[in-house]
Design a protein around this motif. Structure first.
Motif, short mmCIF file in Angstrom:
data_model
loop_
_atom_site.label_atom_id
_atom_site.label_comp_id
_atom_site.label_asym_id
_atom_site.label_seq_id
_atom_site.Cartn_x
_atom_site.Cartn_y
_atom_site.Cartn_z
N SER A 183 0.73 -1.19 0.16
CA SER A 183 0.00 -0.19 0.07
C SER A 183 0.92 1.20 -0.07
O SER A 183 2.00 1.01 -0.22
N LEU A 184 0.34 2.19 0.15
CA LEU A 184 0.94 3.77 0.28
C LEU A 184 1.42 3.97 1.58
O LEU A 184 2.26 4.92 1.64
N ASP A 185 1.09 3.42 2.58
CA ASP A 185 1.48 3.90 4.01
C ASP A 185 2.86 3.70 4.48
O ASP A 185 3.45 2.68 3.76
N GLU A 186 3.31 4.24 5.30
CA GLU A 186 4.80 4.30 5.62
C GLU A 186 5.20 2.95 5.82
O GLU A 186 6.48 2.57 5.63
N ASP A 187 4.65 1.92 6.64
CA ASP A 187 4.82 0.69 7.26
C ASP A 187 5.09 -0.03 6.09
O ASP A 187 5.97 -0.75 5.91
N ALA A 188 4.16 0.04 4.99
CA ALA A 188 4.18 -0.92 3.77
C ALA A 188 5.59 -0.39 2.99
O ALA A 188 6.19 -1.25 2.40
N CYS A 189 5.93 0.56 2.91
CA CYS A 189 7.08 1.34 2.07
C CYS A 189 8.38 0.72 3.13
O CYS A 189 9.42 0.21 2.15
N TYR A 190 8.33 0.70 4.07
CA TYR A 190 9.40 0.29 5.20
C TYR A 190 9.40 -1.18 4.87
O TYR A 190 10.55 -1.86 4.38
N LYS A 191 8.46 -2.14 4.69
CA LYS A 191 8.59 -3.50 4.37
C LYS A 191 9.20 -3.94 3.17
O LYS A 191 9.93 -4.86 2.89
N ALA A 192 8.75 -3.08 2.13
CA ALA A 192 9.19 -3.12 0.79
C ALA A 192 10.72 -2.96 0.69
O ALA A 192 11.33 -3.76 0.24
N ILE A 193 11.24 -2.10 1.21
CA ILE A 193 12.69 -1.88 1.21
C ILE A 193 13.52 -2.62 2.07
O ILE A 193 14.63 -3.16 1.56
N LYS A 194 12.87 -3.27 3.07
CA LYS A 194 13.49 -4.05 3.77
C LYS A 194 13.45 -5.40 3.11
O LYS A 194 14.53 -6.17 3.25
N ARG A 195 12.68 -5.86 2.43
CA ARG A 195 12.44 -7.10 1.34
C ARG A 195 13.42 -7.06 0.54
O ARG A 195 14.11 -7.91 0.28
N PHE A 196 13.70 -5.95 0.02
CA PHE A 196 14.72 -5.75 -0.81
C PHE A 196 16.28 -5.95 -0.41
O PHE A 196 17.11 -6.62 -0.85
N ILE A 197 16.46 -5.22 0.67
CA ILE A 197 17.70 -5.27 1.44
C ILE A 197 18.01 -6.89 1.95
O ILE A 197 18.99 -7.19 1.92
#
Length: 237
Positions: A183-197
């Motif tokens: 989604s667009l919320d901050e926690d979802a963005c956190y999880k996406a970047i974390k998944r990449f790392i």
């Protein structure tokens, strides 16, 4: 009236924008992807290679690039907060912010986080060199059309880590050629970047390969040909 009278021809730029156009106007429109010709072998200067050695350090840490002007839509301040959260959790990475930095409010918000993983580079005349050296292209926008910078990233093999907005969802296949936030919320963005790392080296290599494959429909040559054909089809016989 302009559309229905054919005095103006609207052109949509992604499957998602085409669907929204049809829903809103109740009429069809041509769909032509944006285009960008990316050289097969990008010549990365010695200075950029040396710069990246400072970002990677001795640990070969992951390097992500946000390539966009500083604006509320692009949400670089959110990216900075997410990066600070990941830094506090011990993650090793670098986030490069490339683009115009004339939004003082966002610039101040980024600096306030005190995140050492953030590097504000400002404008660069050679963004393809940076994308070719990076691991990821990170865009956490609140809305998009079909970003030219995303097309450039795919052509350079930089794995997209993005929000599910606009034409991005038509190009990025989550877990295959990139990562989409839920989604667009901050926690979802956190999880996406974390998944990449957290990707393994093998997973990263595979995603980079798939990202380059996804670039195929987006050459400027193909884009220009389709616009020329559309223009010629509208000429009086």
């Amino acid at each position: 009236w302009l559309f229905k009278s054919h005095r103006t021809i609207p052109v949509t730029i992604s499957d998602e924008s085409h669907r929204s156009f049809v829903d809103f106007y109740g009429m069809d429109a041509p769909m032509i992807f944006n285009g960008r010709n990316i050289p097969t072998n990008i010549n990365v200067s010695d200075s950029v290679q040396e710069e990246f050695r400072t970002y990677r350090g001795n640990t070969n840490r992951r390097v992500l690039i946000n390539l966009a002007r500083f604006s509320d839509v692009k949400r670089q301040d959110l990216i900075a907060r997410v990066c600070k959260r990941l830094e506090d959790e011990g993650y090793d990475f670098a986030m490069l912010l490339i683009g115009r930095t004339d939004n003082d409010s966002i610039l101040h918000s980024i600096r306030q986080t005190g995140c050492s993983k953030i590097h504000i580079l400002g404008l660069r005349t050679n963004p393809l060199e940076y994308l070719a050296m990076a691991d990821s292209y990170c865009l956490m926008s609140s809305y998009e059309g079909m970003p030219i910078s995303l097309i450039e990233a795919l052509g350079c093999g930089a794995v997209p880590v993005c929000t599910p907005v606009g034409g991005i969802v038509d190009v990025v296949n989550d877990g295959v050629n990139g990562i989409l936030a839920d989604s667009l919320d901050e926690d979802a963005c956190y999880k996406a970047i974390k998944r990449f790392i957290d990707l393994s080296d093998t997973e990263l290599i595979n995603m980079k390969t798939e990202a380059k494959k996804a670039y195929a429909p987006f050459s400027m040559t193909d884009c220009a040909r389709k616009y020329t054909n559309l223009f010629e089809s509208l000429l009086p016989v």
